[in-house]
Design an enzyme around this catalytic site. Structure first.
Site, short mmCIF file in Angstrom:
data_model
loop_
_atom_site.label_atom_id
_atom_site.label_comp_id
_atom_site.label_asym_id
_atom_site.label_seq_id
_atom_site.Cartn_x
_atom_site.Cartn_y
_atom_site.Cartn_z
N ASP A 10 0.84 -1.19 0.00
CA ASP A 10 0.00 0.00 0.00
C ASP A 10 0.88 1.25 0.00
O ASP A 10 2.08 1.18 0.32
CB ASP A 10 -0.89 -0.02 1.25
CG ASP A 10 -1.74 1.22 1.38
OD1 ASP A 10 -2.47 1.54 0.41
OD2 ASP A 10 -1.67 1.89 2.43
N ASP A 12 -0.35 5.24 0.87
CA ASP A 12 -0.60 6.22 1.93
C ASP A 12 -0.84 5.52 3.26
O ASP A 12 -1.73 4.67 3.39
CB ASP A 12 -1.80 7.09 1.57
CG ASP A 12 -1.82 8.40 2.36
OD1 ASP A 12 -0.97 8.57 3.25
OD2 ASP A 12 -2.69 9.24 2.09
#
Length: 256
Positions: A10, A12
């Protein structure tokens, strides 16, 4: 500590936090690069083309990767509809340039009245007219696709509407549920794994959000690594019936 042949990661909350650098994440990526371990940034953000993601990582976080390391929900959506039916190649799209370009790059043409697909993602300039066209096309039989179900996005002003909120309006107007592509759905994971060219037992999903990143890995049947640098807290995860494979306070704790 298990060694993985590849990683889905991932962005953010995991690699950076808003505009804030996470130094351990930069070291983690550099370690993967030094050992030639393949990885993909798997993000629900459908608004930006991979080139923009790469530029942002380099300029603001001093993390240097290529477009081959980026897999957005826009790319996953384009891959998904391209693989559904070779005869269906028209779409009406509500979304930003990243989504529209991904769909064009897979050989689709845009059609407002009788498209094969209506694809809805986050659109910063969405209008009633766009909603109207999408609703009518779905009512005429177009297949309804949503990039991702995230109802909100954090920015400097607070939590603002995300793609899921835009899609929800079309769902309400059509009384139809969209087929979602992004995390925690398995579609984006299937497409990402195909790009990595590895088997499920060779990869792990790394993220900060149990409800999207970790749930996506669990749903897909791969190992998961939750790092507590973003959304989810230890207290929240402690209440979950299915725990991540690994829980970390920092990516410095993980040896690739």
């Amino acid at each position: 500590m298990k060694k993985y042949a590849g990683y889905m990661i991932d962005l953010d909350g995991t690699i950076y936090r808003g505009k804030e650098k996470i130094p351990a994440a930069k070291r983690f990526i550099e370690n993967l690069q030094a050992k030639n371990i393949p990885f993909l940034f798997v993000t629900n953000n459908s608004t930006q083309a991979p080139e923009k993601v790469v530029a942002n990582l380099a300029k603001n976080f001093d993390i240097h990767v290529t477009v081959d390391n980026v897999f957005t929900s826009a790319l996953a959506t384009a891959d998904y509809i391209a693989d559904l039916d070779n005869e269906k190649r028209t779409a009406y799209v509500i979304g930003e340039l990243g989504l529209k370009q991904a769909i064009l790059d897979r050989g689709f043409k845009f059609e407002e009245t009788t498209p094969d697909y209506v694809v809805v993602g986050l659109d910063y300039d969405v209008t009633y007219h766009k909603f109207e066209l999408a609703t009518l096309a779905i009512k005429r039989g177009a297949t309804f696709i949503g990039t991702n179900a995230d109802t909100n996005l954090p920015n400097e002003r607070g939590l603002v509407p995300g793609a899921g909120s835009v899609i929800a309006l079309v769902e309400c107007a059509t009384q139809q549920k969209a087929q979602y592509v992004g995390k925690p759905e398995t579609i984006i994971m299937e497409k990402a794994l195909k790009r990595l060219g590895l088997a499920k037992d060779q990869v792990a999903m790394v993220g900060d959000n149990y409800m999207t990143d970790i749930q996506a890995g669990i749903n897909f049947g791969i190992d998961t690594i939750l790092v507590y640098t973003g959304v989810s807290t230890k207290e929240q995860v402690a209440k979950k019936a299915i725990k991540p494979t690994v829980e970390l306070d920092s990516l410095d704790q993980w040896e690739v």
